[in-house]
Write a protein that holds these residues in place. Structure first.
Motif, PDB file in Angstrom:
ATOM      1  N   UNK A 119       0.918  -1.158  -0.063  1.00 25.40           N
ATOM      2  CA  UNK A 119      -0.243   0.056  -0.177  1.00 25.40           C
ATOM      3  C   UNK A 119       1.002   1.169  -0.037  1.00 25.40           C
ATOM      4  N   UNK A 120       1.711   1.329   0.783  1.00 28.12           N
ATOM      5  CA  UNK A 120       2.900   2.383   1.007  1.00 28.12           C
ATOM      6  C   UNK A 120       3.508   2.663  -0.383  1.00 28.12           C
ATOM      7  N   UNK A 121       3.679   1.416  -1.043  1.00 33.23           N
ATOM      8  CA  UNK A 121       4.306   1.834  -2.488  1.00 33.23           C
ATOM      9  C   UNK A 121       3.329   2.378  -3.439  1.00 33.23           C
ATOM     10  N   UNK A 122       2.354   1.520  -3.670  1.00 32.16           N
ATOM     11  CA  UNK A 122       1.092   1.942  -4.595  1.00 32.16           C
ATOM     12  C   UNK A 122       0.535   3.196  -4.432  1.00 32.16           C
ATOM     13  N   UNK A 123       0.439   3.388  -3.240  1.00 30.60           N
ATOM     14  CA  UNK A 123      -0.329   4.971  -2.752  1.00 30.60           C
ATOM     15  C   UNK A 123       0.703   5.730  -2.215  1.00 30.60           C
ATOM     16  N   UNK A 124       1.884   5.775  -2.739  1.00 32.37           N
ATOM     17  CA  UNK A 124       2.995   6.566  -2.380  1.00 32.37           C
ATOM     18  C   UNK A 124       2.666   8.064  -2.416  1.00 32.37           C
ATOM     19  N   UNK A 125       1.694   8.392  -3.034  1.00 31.62           N
ATOM     20  CA  UNK A 125       1.324   9.813  -3.458  1.00 31.62           C
ATOM     21  C   UNK A 125       0.015  10.212  -2.497  1.00 31.62           C
ATOM     22  N   UNK A 126      -0.395   9.412  -1.858  1.00 33.18           N
ATOM     23  CA  UNK A 126      -1.646   9.716  -0.896  1.00 33.18           C
ATOM     24  C   UNK A 126      -0.913   9.762   0.516  1.00 33.18           C
ATOM     25  N   UNK A 127      -1.937  10.665   1.176  1.00 33.66           N
ATOM     26  CA  UNK A 127      -1.448  11.010   2.614  1.00 33.66           C
ATOM     27  C   UNK A 127      -1.323   9.547   3.577  1.00 33.66           C
ATOM     28  N   UNK A 207      10.265  -0.668  -7.348  1.00 31.25           N
ATOM     29  CA  UNK A 207      10.997  -1.185  -8.498  1.00 31.25           C
ATOM     30  C   UNK A 207      10.059  -1.824  -9.555  1.00 31.25           C
ATOM     31  N   UNK A 208       9.288  -2.823  -8.823  1.00 33.58           N
ATOM     32  CA  UNK A 208       8.528  -3.347  -9.875  1.00 33.58           C
ATOM     33  C   UNK A 208       7.460  -2.729 -10.523  1.00 33.58           C
ATOM     34  N   UNK A 209       6.963  -1.763  -9.944  1.00 30.89           N
ATOM     35  CA  UNK A 209       6.169  -0.882 -10.725  1.00 30.89           C
ATOM     36  C   UNK A 209       6.495   0.031 -11.697  1.00 30.89           C
ATOM     37  N   UNK A 210       7.960   0.313 -11.651  1.00 32.92           N
ATOM     38  CA  UNK A 210       8.499   0.828 -12.815  1.00 32.92           C
ATOM     39  C   UNK A 210       8.980   0.066 -13.758  1.00 32.92           C
ATOM     40  N   UNK A 211       8.751  -1.443 -13.553  1.00 32.02           N
ATOM     41  CA  UNK A 211       9.485  -2.171 -14.518  1.00 32.02           C
ATOM     42  C   UNK A 211       8.748  -2.272 -16.035  1.00 32.02           C
ATOM     43  N   UNK A 212       9.763  -2.570 -16.889  1.00 36.25           N
ATOM     44  CA  UNK A 212       8.932  -2.656 -18.211  1.00 36.25           C
ATOM     45  C   UNK A 212       7.893  -3.611 -18.577  1.00 36.25           C
ATOM     46  N   UNK A 213       8.148  -4.719 -17.724  1.00 31.02           N
ATOM     47  CA  UNK A 213       6.933  -6.051 -17.987  1.00 31.02           C
ATOM     48  C   UNK A 213       5.742  -5.669 -17.514  1.00 31.02           C
ATOM     49  N   UNK A 214       5.847  -4.771 -16.393  1.00 32.28           N
ATOM     50  CA  UNK A 214       4.522  -4.310 -15.887  1.00 32.28           C
ATOM     51  C   UNK A 214       3.705  -3.382 -16.801  1.00 32.28           C
ATOM     52  N   UNK A 215       4.710  -2.612 -17.480  1.00 31.82           N
ATOM     53  CA  UNK A 215       4.049  -1.799 -18.501  1.00 31.82           C
ATOM     54  C   UNK A 215       3.521  -2.651 -19.581  1.00 31.82           C
ATOM     55  N   UNK A 216       4.142  -3.530 -19.935  1.00 32.01           N
ATOM     56  CA  UNK A 216       3.837  -4.289 -21.008  1.00 32.01           C
ATOM     57  C   UNK A 216       2.413  -5.244 -20.657  1.00 32.01           C
ATOM     58  N   UNK A 217       2.293  -5.568 -19.568  1.00 25.86           N
ATOM     59  CA  UNK A 217       1.193  -6.234 -19.035  1.00 25.86           C
ATOM     60  C   UNK A 217      -0.024  -5.188 -19.301  1.00 25.86           C
ATOM     61  N   UNK A 218       0.144  -4.099 -18.564  1.00 24.82           N
ATOM     62  CA  UNK A 218      -0.838  -3.168 -18.817  1.00 24.82           C
ATOM     63  C   UNK A 218      -1.352  -2.826 -20.142  1.00 24.82           C
ATOM     64  N   UNK A 219      -0.148  -2.529 -21.010  1.00 25.69           N
ATOM     65  CA  UNK A 219      -0.475  -2.388 -22.475  1.00 25.69           C
ATOM     66  C   UNK A 219      -1.197  -3.476 -23.260  1.00 25.69           C
ATOM     67  N   UNK A 220      -1.145  -4.760 -22.649  1.00 25.40           N
ATOM     68  CA  UNK A 220      -2.084  -5.926 -23.175  1.00 25.40           C
ATOM     69  C   UNK A 220      -3.448  -6.136 -22.582  1.00 25.40           C
ATOM     70  N   UNK A 221      -3.647  -5.033 -21.596  1.00 22.90           N
ATOM     71  CA  UNK A 221      -5.051  -4.921 -21.116  1.00 22.90           C
ATOM     72  C   UNK A 221      -5.167  -5.461 -19.745  1.00 22.90           C
ATOM     73  N   UNK A 222      -4.277  -5.751 -18.988  1.00 21.38           N
ATOM     74  CA  UNK A 222      -4.154  -5.881 -17.655  1.00 21.38           C
ATOM     75  C   UNK A 222      -4.695  -4.757 -16.887  1.00 21.38           C
TER      76      UNK A 222
END
Lengths: 320, 496
Positions: A119-127, A207-222
């Protein structure tokens, strides 16, 4: 994998023997006479000599070493100089406190750290993401004994909810009493350990959030959550597992502080007493058994990483 | 429907239990288990194997009995010895054993057991700290089952006292470092190393049954954890409090009783009397007068404990208040130093064990002595270093130490002891005291020796620790002085 396991087991056995040798030599280099420590004020030279003979410290060090090694080969850790009882059964009894203490603390720390870290990573921009990060910083900064003392004062002395110290004399025969005795120490360790684990989980997730494979997965519709769960966690887990191994090992060794605060008769308090009394067999025994446990933890962490990440298994892959 | 009768039943039952509870309020519960907290865990169960003071606390007179007992007030009385006669020349002591005594295993007590038990302590390879005091024993015979004859090389007025440390053990018992077979009112129930010892009442005890059902000694390494256990009602009683800071938590007198007894623990600054300048009695007296001991005691123990003028605590029969010999007087201390040719002061190293209350005591001494021009270098050492450097090698100028034993003035009669005090007059008096024919004569000789030691300022006796026991207010009958760390259980009562 079988060859790898065999090789690792061999390395483990050799490490243990090496650790035993180092321990043996280091203990004998320490100043102080175990026989004199045993007898105290009022003892004369003849009595001290008799005590040396009884514990075997009158023998030359190489002879003592030979005895130690031949005993070790028979899984005999020797007899305590002080109590004259076999060391191994006592270590096993004390492990019935230290192992549950360590494992339960670890599981609780993990249960806190995994969701909060993510949560702390995914919501790093929230309070609340920032708040979780801040709390984990705080948890890292406070010493474990201080958390223990605070919990004792609040939960045991003020609120009378749980026992402040000790372990039932009947051990686990009364599981409810045993668990009650462990709650505060477990929470104490879990708070401090969870805080540090959370930092790792958070940074691994970032680290994972910034990884290429995650962007690819998002691009493939996940979806973001779906990508994180299907690909991210698996990838992020590899570095986290080695940190977990290290944390678990250091908790096992660090339990001595918490055992003291809560008067728990575990492995840590045996080690401390052994050192005070120059009881070489006790100290050697405890350290050897803890070394074995730490090596086993490292072993398990390695295997877990290989199971999760096929690249580590592949001879052409990164590792070997 | 069914609710009404049930309710009536419940009300009736609670009324009945209330009625049963009312008389119990004031009554002691003879089956209560007394929960005791202690910092002194025994390392094994045999007091002749270097087990530490904890085993005396848990086992003396509780599990094992001796021919005689040292009571909490310092008096000595027969226990397993029904009769004791001494020959004209004082060299043959004949003891008749009490009838009807059995060991916990069911074996009857015989003279052979007593012979075995005494010889266990005096044996060549014995590690007992009591071996020395029984060194005059040349033989132990058991002419019949009820009679034990002890022969000595020289008279020993302290024999009954010294025998109070000799546990009578069944001669058929195997290794007693992990089990027991004594004759006391309690049997060992469970021993969990590192944690606790539990005792329960022995049904076939020869004497009066104990006033409780048993006891559990729980051991702590951290004084704060011990205090917390008492605060959270996990303990009924704490055998000794080592830091006055803890006392404030227990000042609610409705819940707790704080008792202050006389300990035998003396905090002293021992000089190496062999080396200059401490071989000069004027220097020793100067240092004795330069330290405000009342202030030191106040700083460490508040209103508790007492200032001593010598090595003898009030529970020794030869105690005398000698605080007037070298009272606090920095001016005369300076004058004495000048007389000794050290008008400009001097510097010495004070070897200080690294645990309480030694470091703070050392700081206090350093500040006090600076006022008369004496510089103290504090050297913090571990207790292990203390044994090797000071006790064994006598390699020191001055040191702090707490001496715990009862009746230990005899150390000043041994010129080879670590502090090297050598006064033939004192050695002679202490020897003669031991060979005295009556206790009155013994006491007179030791008083005389004590006065000389005090006049010589052989060491700097700083203060006597208080013996503080804290108990729940519903617990009574425990020993308050705890001489030689003994903690008699049989009279402890708990009311509910």
């Amino acid at each position: 994998m079988t060859r790898y396991l065999l090789r690792r087991t061999l390395v483990l056995a050799l490490s243990l023997i090496a650790a035993g040798l180092v321990l043996f030599v280091l203990l004998r280099l320490l100043p102080g006479d175990p026989a004199a420590a045993l007898l105290g004020v009022g003892a004369d030279e003849a009595q001290i000599a008799a005590a040396r003979k009884q514990v075997g410290s009158d023998q030359p060090v190489p002879v003592q070493l030979l005895h130690f090694l031949s005993d070790l080969a028979r899984f005999d850790l020797g007899r305590s100089f002080v109590s004259n009882q076999s060391v191994l059964p006592e270590i096993l009894t004390r492990l019935t406190i230290t192992l549950p203490l360590t494992l339960l603390s670890f599981l609780l720390a993990l249960a806190l750290a995994l969701p909060l870290g993510i949560i702390a990573a995914v919501r790093a921009d929230r309070w609340y993401g920032a708040a979780i990060s801040g709390l984990s910083q705080l948890g890292l900064a406070v010493p474990v004994f201080w958390v223990g003392i605070l919990l004792v004062w609040l939960v045991a002395v003020e609120w009378r909810l749980l026992p402040a110290s000790g372990f039932p004399i009947s051990g686990w025969a009364d599981p409810v009493a045993a668990i009650r005795a462990l709650v505060l120490p477990v929470v104490t360790i879990a708070i401090v350990m969870g805080a540090s684990l959370m930092r790792y989980v958070r940074s691994a997730t970032l680290d994972v959030l910034g990884a290429d494979y995650l962007r690819n997965a998002r691009a493939l519709g996940e979806t973001r959550a779906g990508a994180l769960i299907r690909h991210g966690i698996r990838n992020g887990a590899v570095p986290v597992i080695s940190v977990l191994g290290i944390e678990l090992a250091s908790t096992l060794l660090g339990a001595v502080v918490v055992e003291r605060v809560f008067a728990l008769p575990g492995l840590g308090s045996m080690l401390l007493l052994g050192i005070q009394q120059r009881d070489y067999p006790s100290v050697q025994g405890v350290l050897l058994v803890s070394t074995l446990l730490v090596l086993l933890i490292g072993f398990a962490a390695d295997i877990a990483q290989r199971l999760i990440d096929p690249r580590l298994r592949d001879p052409a892959g990164r590792a070997r | 429907m069914h609710i009404l009768p049930k309710l009536a039943l419940a009300v009736g039952a609670s009324l009945m239990s209330l009625a049963a509870a009312v008389p119990a309020l004031a009554q002691a519960d003879p089956s209560a288990i007394i929960r005791i907290g202690s910092l002194y865990e025994p390392q094994n169960l045999d007091n002749t194997a270097g087990a530490g003071q904890g085993i005396n606390e848990a086992f003396n007179d509780n599990v094992y009995e001796a021919l005689f007992r040292l009571n909490d007030d310092g008096s000595v009385e027969p226990v397993l010895a029904a009769d004791h006669t001494v020959s004209e020349d004082g060299l043959t002591h004949t003891f008749t054993l009490r009838e009807g005594v059995t060991f916990h295993s069911g074996d009857p007590l015989t003279a052979a057991d007593v012979k075995h038990s005494i010889e266990r302590v005096t044996a060549e390879d014995s590690k007992s700290s009591r071996k020395h005091s029984l060194a005059t024993i040349t033989g132990v015979e058991a002419p019949d089952d009820r009679t034990v004859v002890v022969t000595l090389s020289s008279r020993s007025i302290s024999l009954p006292y010294n025998l109070s440390y000799v546990w009578i053990v069944n001669d058929a018992a195997q290794d007693i470092s992990a089990s027991e077979d004594g004759t006391g009112p309690y049997v060992l129930d469970n021993w969990k190393r590192g944690s606790a010892i539990s005792l329960k009442a022995f049904d076939d005890y020869w004497g009066e049954a104990p006033k409780n059902g048993g006891a559990v000694f729980t051991y702590f390494t951290e004084a704060a954890a011990l205090d917390n256990a008492l605060l959270t009602d996990a303990l009924d009683i704490v055998t000794s409090i080592q830091s006055p800071d803890a006392l404030a938590q227990f000042e609610d007198t409705d819940r707790y009783t704080i008792s202050e007894g006389k300990s035998t623990v003396k905090e002293i600054m021992a000089y190496n009397d062999r080396v200059a300048p401490f071989d000069n009695v004027k220097v020793r007296k100067a240092l004795a007068r330069a330290i405000d001991k009342q202030k030191l005691l106040q700083a460490i123990w508040g209103d508790r404990g007492m200032v001593l003028g010598s090595f003898v605590p009030p529970t020794d029969p030869w105690y005398e208040d000698l605080t007037g010999v070298d009272p606090y007087d920095p001016e005369s201390a300076k004058a004495l130093l000048a007389e000794a040719g050290l008008g400009d002061g001097f510097t010495f190293t004070l070897d200080t064990p690294n645990y309480d209350p030694h470091p703070i005591t050392a700081e206090f001494i350093k500040a006090e002595l600076a006022r008369i021009g004496v510089t103290v270098n504090i050297n913090i050492i571990t207790s292990n270093e203390w044994y090797t450097k000071i006790y064994q090698a006598h390699d020191f100028q001055a040191t702090l130490q707490e001496h715990v034993n009862h009746r230990d003035i005899v150390f000043y009669g041994n010129p080879d002891f670590y502090w090297g005090y050598d006064n033939p007059e004192v050695t002679r008096l202490i020897e003669e005291a031991e060979q005295a024919e009556t206790e009155a004569a013994q006491t007179e000789k030791l008083r005389e020796a004590n006065r000389i030691i005090a006049e010589d300022a052989a060491s700097n006796w700083l203060f006597l620790f208080p013996q503080i026991v804290i108990a729940d207010a519903d617990v009574t009958g425990y020993p308050v002085n705890g001489l030689n760390s003994q903690f008699f259980l049989r009279d402890i009562q708990k009311t509910n």
